[in-house]
Design a protein around this motif. Sequence first.
Motif, PDB file in Angstrom:
ATOM      1  N   ASN A   2       1.273   8.133  -0.300  1.00  0.00           N
ATOM      2  CA  ASN A   2       1.176   6.804   0.307  1.00  0.00           C
ATOM      3  C   ASN A   2      -0.013   6.802   1.268  1.00  0.00           C
ATOM      4  O   ASN A   2       0.052   7.312   2.386  1.00  0.00           O
ATOM      5  CB  ASN A   2       2.470   6.478   1.060  1.00  0.00           C
ATOM      6  CG  ASN A   2       2.512   5.036   1.518  1.00  0.00           C
ATOM      7  OD1 ASN A   2       1.571   4.553   2.134  1.00  0.00           O
ATOM      8  ND2 ASN A   2       3.600   4.350   1.227  1.00  0.00           N
ATOM      9  N   VAL A   4      -1.528   4.352   2.814  1.00  0.00           N
ATOM     10  CA  VAL A   4      -1.370   3.525   4.008  1.00  0.00           C
ATOM     11  C   VAL A   4      -0.720   4.347   5.124  1.00  0.00           C
ATOM     12  O   VAL A   4      -1.204   4.386   6.262  1.00  0.00           O
ATOM     13  CB  VAL A   4      -0.547   2.264   3.712  1.00  0.00           C
ATOM     14  CG1 VAL A   4      -0.187   1.540   5.004  1.00  0.00           C
ATOM     15  CG2 VAL A   4      -1.319   1.327   2.786  1.00  0.00           C
ATOM     16  N   GLU A 474      -6.722  -6.734   5.657  1.00  0.00           N
ATOM     17  CA  GLU A 474      -6.977  -7.026   4.240  1.00  0.00           C
ATOM     18  C   GLU A 474      -7.324  -5.755   3.469  1.00  0.00           C
ATOM     19  O   GLU A 474      -6.957  -5.600   2.292  1.00  0.00           O
ATOM     20  CB  GLU A 474      -8.130  -8.021   4.114  1.00  0.00           C
ATOM     21  CG  GLU A 474      -7.791  -9.449   4.538  1.00  0.00           C
ATOM     22  CD  GLU A 474      -9.016 -10.360   4.465  1.00  0.00           C
ATOM     23  OE1 GLU A 474     -10.029  -9.924   3.854  1.00  0.00           O
ATOM     24  OE2 GLU A 474      -8.957 -11.465   5.004  1.00  0.00           O
ATOM     25  N   THR A 477      -4.988  -3.224   1.263  1.00  0.00           N
ATOM     26  CA  THR A 477      -4.653  -3.391  -0.151  1.00  0.00           C
ATOM     27  C   THR A 477      -5.869  -3.159  -1.049  1.00  0.00           C
ATOM     28  O   THR A 477      -5.865  -3.566  -2.211  1.00  0.00           O
ATOM     29  CB  THR A 477      -4.077  -4.793  -0.399  1.00  0.00           C
ATOM     30  OG1 THR A 477      -5.035  -5.784   0.009  1.00  0.00           O
ATOM     31  CG2 THR A 477      -2.785  -4.984   0.381  1.00  0.00           C
ATOM     32  N   ASP A 478      -6.887  -2.516  -0.529  1.00  0.00           N
ATOM     33  CA  ASP A 478      -8.106  -2.265  -1.299  1.00  0.00           C
ATOM     34  C   ASP A 478      -7.802  -1.365  -2.498  1.00  0.00           C
ATOM     35  O   ASP A 478      -6.855  -0.560  -2.484  1.00  0.00           O
ATOM     36  CB  ASP A 478      -9.149  -1.598  -0.404  1.00  0.00           C
ATOM     37  CG  ASP A 478     -10.548  -1.665  -0.981  1.00  0.00           C
ATOM     38  OD1 ASP A 478     -11.243  -2.678  -0.725  1.00  0.00           O
ATOM     39  OD2 ASP A 478     -10.940  -0.726  -1.703  1.00  0.00           O
ATOM     40  N   TRP A 481      -8.582   4.209  -2.496  1.00  0.00           N
ATOM     41  CA  TRP A 481      -7.635   4.813  -1.560  1.00  0.00           C
ATOM     42  C   TRP A 481      -8.305   5.275  -0.264  1.00  0.00           C
ATOM     43  O   TRP A 481      -7.684   5.244   0.801  1.00  0.00           O
ATOM     44  CB  TRP A 481      -6.879   5.969  -2.221  1.00  0.00           C
ATOM     45  CG  TRP A 481      -7.683   7.187  -2.540  1.00  0.00           C
ATOM     46  CD1 TRP A 481      -8.295   7.489  -3.710  1.00  0.00           C
ATOM     47  CD2 TRP A 481      -7.945   8.296  -1.659  1.00  0.00           C
ATOM     48  NE1 TRP A 481      -8.935   8.699  -3.629  1.00  0.00           N
ATOM     49  CE2 TRP A 481      -8.731   9.231  -2.389  1.00  0.00           C
ATOM     50  CE3 TRP A 481      -7.596   8.588  -0.346  1.00  0.00           C
ATOM     51  CZ2 TRP A 481      -9.168  10.430  -1.832  1.00  0.00           C
ATOM     52  CZ3 TRP A 481      -8.031   9.781   0.216  1.00  0.00           C
ATOM     53  CH2 TRP A 481      -8.809  10.692  -0.524  1.00  0.00           C
ATOM     54  N   VAL A 484      -8.376   2.368   1.982  1.00  0.00           N
ATOM     55  CA  VAL A 484      -7.029   2.086   2.489  1.00  0.00           C
ATOM     56  C   VAL A 484      -6.676   3.019   3.644  1.00  0.00           C
ATOM     57  O   VAL A 484      -6.208   2.585   4.700  1.00  0.00           O
ATOM     58  CB  VAL A 484      -5.996   2.220   1.347  1.00  0.00           C
ATOM     59  CG1 VAL A 484      -4.567   2.129   1.894  1.00  0.00           C
ATOM     60  CG2 VAL A 484      -6.228   1.142   0.292  1.00  0.00           C
TER      61      VAL A 484
END
Length: 507
Positions: A2, A4, A474, A477-478, A481, A484
């Motif tokens: 993950n 994020v 924003e 959600t690119d 990775w 992000v």
Amino acid sequence: MNHVLCGLAANVSLPSELVDRLITVADPDIAAVLADRADLSHAQALALASRVEESAVRLAYAGRLTAADVDPVAQPDVALALLDERAGRPQWARLLATGPVVERREKLAACPGLPRDAVEMLAADSDVRVVAELALWTTPDVATRLAGHPHAEVRRAVAANEATPPAVLAALLTGQGLPPARWCLVCGREQTPFVRDPQCSRADCDLLPGACCDGSHESTVRETQRTALGNPAAPGEAVVSFADHSSPLLRRALAARPGLPSQVCGRLAVDPHPAVRADLAENPSIDDALIHALATDPDDDVRRRLAHNPRVPLDVLAHLAGAFRLGATLLPRIAAASPDEVEELAQSPNPAARMLVAQRRDLPPVIRDALATDPDAKVVKSIAPHPGLSEARLRAMLDRHGVQVAAKVAANPDATPAVLEDLARHKPPAQKALREVARHRHATASALLACLADTKARPIAAGHPALPPPVIAELLTDAAWRVVEAAAANPSLPLAVMSELLPQLQL
């Protein structure tokens, strides 16, 4: 993974209460990042170690766990980490020295400050890997004893240990005064005589290419000698005879040693193998006569390596710089140049010499500013990152040389926001400059938005704190990775967004 949450785990602005919540959902990847947080409390470290067992070793090395937090029976790897940091308990070493896992005993053997009884257990270990690891790091007295070990691999490790006494290293180099070794890694597994084929494709063979043994353990003995020649504690009288050795690898190891006698340097300077001469060329032991001789060596690598010699005369260095691309690096001789030499280089008619001195970042303002107006783009490119250059001088560089110097101007720590904005919108685009703009502390939101259009600058810009918070959100959600993670780690990411990320993943 993950991305994020991995980025969020690295975010320096993440509040302590959100760190607590992130720990509750951490996987090994997230935990590895969390373990490196400077603000992690002891309670959080304990919670993280409990949540993700793999993180405990990292936390121990980071000083987040103490001996009181660790059960050496249930957590032997964590105990090893603390012992390696001299923060463990002596009784742990005794316990782990008799453990069933070879890799852990091997790791223990490298730990400093072990109690004597644990050292003795490791020195008598049945696995040669453990004894060799001990030999590599142990004290002079134990190294002396292990130099006579029956396994040649242990002796090779003793040769690498800088605590090994000079007399012992001399014995390892000459073989005199030591009983013959009985085994090596080769004859311990293969029928001798044996030479490993460089193209060997056997899945069960982990011997190095060229490993060989006819009963004399020749490849291991040769590696022991090479290692001892590279050991600064080896005595000079024992090493000089290797100048005429048949092995180029041993002559290379000798050529790199500082403090060689001039006659030895002279023999190595005419060695038939260019690699030997190249190692010698960088050695500060060589005198001016040899430096000038090696400056005309037919091998390019010899001359390139000579440029990195701290004793090379400036005129020779300028000649070498004109003949080869030495890269954007501050050479040792230039770093040590006196004020008079700096002035002389800066005024040299040879642009290669001016380019060399322009790599310094401590030039007097008058010399720095003069080099900033140099007609040669390579000189200007070298001086462009020098601190203290005014906006006017940086703009003048760009006006004269354009994209040739754009990236280096962008890397100047004093580049103004206005200059960076202009660089971000330069036509044609200067892609390397965009990356420098994206990481510059003076970059504005406007400049960073322009950098987002470039694939390589985008992940750098995504982590810049001057980027507008809505844009950062924003980028979470690119499609890339790296973008992000950088956005999630951006300290300007709004607290509300940080908070929203965790509950969504807990559902």
